[in-house]
Design a protein around this motif. Structure first.
Motif, mmCIF file in Angstrom:
data_model
loop_
_atom_site.group_PDB
_atom_site.id
_atom_site.type_symbol
_atom_site.label_atom_id
_atom_site.label_comp_id
_atom_site.label_asym_id
_atom_site.label_seq_id
_atom_site.Cartn_x
_atom_site.Cartn_y
_atom_site.Cartn_z
ATOM 1 N N SER A 17 7.382 9.882 -9.772
ATOM 2 C CA SER A 17 7.325 8.475 -10.167
ATOM 3 C C SER A 17 7.449 8.346 -11.680
ATOM 4 C CB SER A 17 6.020 7.846 -9.716
ATOM 5 O OG SER A 17 5.909 7.937 -8.326
ATOM 6 N N ALA A 18 6.722 9.227 -12.403
ATOM 7 C CA ALA A 18 6.775 9.187 -13.865
ATOM 8 C C ALA A 18 8.197 9.472 -14.332
ATOM 9 C CB ALA A 18 5.813 10.203 -14.446
ATOM 10 N N LEU A 19 8.830 10.422 -13.651
ATOM 11 C CA LEU A 19 10.207 10.783 -14.012
ATOM 12 C C LEU A 19 11.134 9.584 -13.819
ATOM 13 C CD1 LEU A 19 11.859 13.368 -14.788
ATOM 14 C CD2 LEU A 19 12.511 13.475 -12.388
ATOM 15 N N SER A 20 10.991 8.882 -12.683
ATOM 16 C CA SER A 20 11.876 7.724 -12.458
ATOM 17 C C SER A 20 11.622 6.655 -13.504
ATOM 18 C CB SER A 20 11.693 7.093 -11.082
ATOM 19 O OG SER A 20 11.185 7.966 -10.167
ATOM 20 N N VAL A 21 10.314 6.406 -13.774
ATOM 21 C CA VAL A 21 9.996 5.344 -14.740
ATOM 22 C C VAL A 21 10.559 5.702 -16.119
ATOM 23 C CG1 VAL A 21 8.121 4.180 -15.956
ATOM 24 C CG2 VAL A 21 7.965 4.506 -13.499
ATOM 25 N N ARG A 26 0.827 -1.199 0.000
ATOM 26 C CA ARG A 26 0.000 0.000 0.000
ATOM 27 C C ARG A 26 0.865 1.255 0.000
ATOM 28 N NH1 ARG A 26 -3.307 -1.007 4.601
ATOM 29 N NH2 ARG A 26 -2.522 0.894 5.526
ATOM 30 N N GLU A 27 1.940 1.205 0.822
ATOM 31 C CA GLU A 27 2.832 2.358 0.888
ATOM 32 C C GLU A 27 3.501 2.593 -0.465
ATOM 33 O OE1 GLU A 27 3.748 4.652 3.375
ATOM 34 O OE2 GLU A 27 1.894 3.924 4.254
ATOM 35 N N ALA A 28 3.876 1.481 -1.124
ATOM 36 C CA ALA A 28 4.526 1.598 -2.429
ATOM 37 C C ALA A 28 3.562 2.237 -3.431
ATOM 38 C CB ALA A 28 4.973 0.237 -2.914
ATOM 39 N N LEU A 29 2.310 1.799 -3.403
ATOM 40 C CA LEU A 29 1.306 2.357 -4.311
ATOM 41 C C LEU A 29 1.025 3.816 -3.980
ATOM 42 C CD1 LEU A 29 -1.306 -0.495 -4.758
ATOM 43 C CD2 LEU A 29 0.216 0.478 -6.466
ATOM 44 N N THR A 30 0.975 4.095 -2.657
ATOM 45 C CA THR A 30 0.735 5.466 -2.221
ATOM 46 C C THR A 30 1.829 6.385 -2.753
ATOM 47 O OG1 THR A 30 -0.092 4.472 -0.207
ATOM 48 C CG2 THR A 30 0.146 6.832 -0.184
ATOM 49 N N ALA A 31 3.061 5.863 -2.746
ATOM 50 C CA ALA A 31 4.177 6.670 -3.233
ATOM 51 C C ALA A 31 3.953 7.060 -4.686
ATOM 52 C CB ALA A 31 5.472 5.891 -3.090
ATOM 53 N N PHE A 32 3.424 6.128 -5.481
ATOM 54 C CA PHE A 32 3.130 6.421 -6.889
ATOM 55 C C PHE A 32 2.044 7.496 -6.979
ATOM 56 C CE2 PHE A 32 5.277 2.471 -7.918
ATOM 57 C CZ PHE A 32 5.791 2.729 -9.173
ATOM 58 N N ARG A 33 1.028 7.353 -6.129
ATOM 59 C CA ARG A 33 -0.114 8.244 -6.183
ATOM 60 C C ARG A 33 0.222 9.640 -5.667
ATOM 61 N NH1 ARG A 33 -4.074 5.431 -3.088
ATOM 62 N NH2 ARG A 33 -3.827 7.117 -1.612
ATOM 63 N N ARG A 34 1.037 9.677 -4.613
ATOM 64 C CA ARG A 34 1.319 10.965 -3.981
ATOM 65 C C ARG A 34 2.291 11.799 -4.796
ATOM 66 N NH1 ARG A 34 1.085 8.876 1.550
ATOM 67 N NH2 ARG A 34 -1.109 9.107 2.030
ATOM 68 N N ALA A 35 3.240 11.138 -5.435
ATOM 69 C CA ALA A 35 4.224 11.894 -6.216
ATOM 70 C C ALA A 35 4.220 11.360 -7.640
ATOM 71 C CB ALA A 35 5.587 11.759 -5.562
#
Lengths: 282, 234
Positions: free
Chosen positions: A19-23, A6-15
């Motif tokens: 996240s897009a930049l890293s991907v 959940r925390e991992a998913l939240t990280a995607f959602r919150r930033a």
């Protein structure tokens, strides 16, 4: 573990931007690696095709009995590096010459071309010395007048193959190292963006493994996404090159899957290094 | 319960922060830690929750020793401590409820127990009606109450508070202090660093004053008056 997910998913959602930049960063660094891989695969393929076409031609002296020729064919066919041995009779040689050199059709009159044995070698021979060994064997037969195999050409072919292999190894390693460094840094940014969360986790008694887990999951997913995106970019590049420049082959399914898995591993490794470094400081 | 034996702490850049501190905090005690800025109060608190280790001497907290505790021992110890800071340290992008629940989740508390427990704690700090608010929507005093609720999730044997009222106005200060007194009355020891002499004067809790890294006054020591009886704790 569900919290870690959940925390991992939240990280995607919150930033989402980060996240897009890293991907995308992961995708582009793997894309560079993929393009290079594409060149390597096609180069190998081309070399293989050349090797497959490569043959040793032994001219058979006139009046040689068919028995001794077929005995020699059997012996030569048993050599590990030889893929096939074909006998081209005088009549066949003439026929072929007429076909290949149409405008001189009328000049070819009578069976003046010698019969020959054509040896097709297996691709992937270790080098010139192995080719030479086969050639020497062929020369050993008394009925063989002459052997032709484009000695100079063979030397060049193997030089190209060796250089390509060495360059492939060095460039491949360099690209992989650059990918790991870039991915490590982007994940480090994600770790720093959540340093407050990490310090609170540590204050309320979370273990290092617990703090690490969401980041590892995040890194893994970013790696998979980046890898898949890189695969798509590489495929598109392949399509463009294939349609406009030269015919190329794409990775087979296994190599493509390995590429995405490689991305996932790099993401995991980059995360582990970044979080580990951060945890040592807090 | 908390025992400092001849503890010194030096930082590579700023030098000595604590020098030869010996101190014992008993179970259920309320201790004020006071002294000027840079005296070593925060360092002393950090040594309690093992954020720092002594350069010399030993700190023992609830069975853990600064000499031998591993990182996982520290994690285990912190599950029995509550820690509160002047700047609250809440996660701004989570609700009040989620901030408190987070502390339970990271230590792997059973999911079914989290909601009722967080509800009880928020009621206890007087924020039962603000569970769905975000920290930025709360006053300073309310944010500190959320931080205290989070510190209490594991039923700590000691609450370590570093200037918990430092950012609050008088009214909020009184409210937070009363909350800490209630928590102490229920059996949890409290070690609170503060500059607020008014709070110290108004209560008769033990006061330890630190200056230049040394304990210069301890109201529990024989021959010393109670802090309320002294004109000043400094």
């Amino acid at each position: 573990m569900s919290l870690a997910f959940r925390e991992a998913l939240t990280a995607f959602r919150r930033a989402p931007l980060l996240s897009a930049l890293s991907v995308t960063t992961i995708a582009f660094s793997l894309f560079a690696l993929g393009l290079f891989g594409l060149v390597a695969v096609n180069m190998r393929q081309a070399l293989r095709q050349i090797e497959e076409r490569f043959e040793v031609r032994a001219f058979v002296a006139e009046g040689t009995s068919i028995d001794s020729v077929s005995a020699a064919m059997k012996e030569l066919g048993a050599i590990p590096g030889v893929a096939a041995v074909t006998y081209v009779s005088q009549a066949q040689a003439l026929e072929r010459a007429r076909r290949e050199l149409g405008e001189f059709r009328d000049v070819f009159d009578g069976e003046f071309l010698p019969a020959s044995l054509e040896l097709r070698l297996r691709p992937g021979l270790q080098g010139q010395s192995e080719v030479k060994a086969v050639v020497d064997r062929v020369r050993g037969y008394r009925f063989v007048d002459d052997v032709r195999y484009g000695e100079e050409w063979v030397a060049k072919l193997y030089r190209v193959r060796d250089v390509a292999a060495a360059a492939g190894l060095v460039l491949g390693l360099a690209f992989a190292a650059v990918s790991i460094i870039i991915i490590g840094s982007t994940i480090r940014m994600a770790v720093l963006a959540r340093s407050r969360e990490i310090s609170i986790m540590r204050l309320v008694g979370a273990t290092d493994a617990f703090v690490r887990a969401p980041f590892l999951i995040e890194g893994f997913f970013k790696g998979v996404l980046g890898g898949a995106l890189a695969l798509l970019f590489t495929w598109l590049a392949h399509q463009v090159i294939d349609r406009t420049l030269i015919e190329t082959t794409f990775f087979d399914a296994r190599t493509a899957a390995l590429g995405v898995l490689g991305g996932a591993l790099i993401g995991l490794l980059g995360s582990a290094l970044s979080v580990g470094r951060h945890l040592r400081k807090v | 319960m908390i025992r400092f034996s001849n503890v010194s702490k030096a930082y590579p850049r700023t030098g000595t922060a604590l020098a030869g501190v010996t101190l014992h905090v008993a179970k259920g005690e309320f201790v004020f830690l006071t002294g000027p800025s840079g005296a070593g109060k925060s360092t002393l608190l950090k040594l309690i929750y093992f954020e720092e280790r002594p350069s010399e001497g030993e700190v023992r907290v609830g069975g853990a020793s600064s000499k031998s505790a591993s990182r996982s021992d520290v994690a285990r110890l912190r599950r029995k401590l509550g820690i509160v800071f002047q700047d609250f340290r809440l996660l701004d992008d989570r609700t009040v409820f989620a901030n408190v629940a987070f502390a339970l989740e990271v230590i792997g508390a059973p999911a079914a127990s989290i909601t009722p427990k967080v509800g009880r704690l928020l009621d206890r700090v007087g924020l039962g009606s603000k569970a769905n608010a975000f920290p930025r929507e709360l006053s300073g005093g309310e944010q500190q109450r959320v931080a205290i609720a989070r510190a209490l999730v594991n039923d700590p044997f000691v609450l370590v508070a570093d200037e918990p009222t430092g950012n609050l106005d008088d009214r909020a200060t009184r409210g937070v202090f009363q909350l800490l007194r209630d928590i102490n009355a229920a059996g949890t020891a409290v070690v609170m660093a503060t500059h607020n002499l008014e709070l110290i004067r108004r209560s008769d809790y033990r006061t330890v004053e630190i200056n230049r890294g040394q304990v210069v006054f301890d109201s529990r020591e024989p021959g010393e008056g109670a802090p309320a009886a002294r004109g000043s704790a400094r």
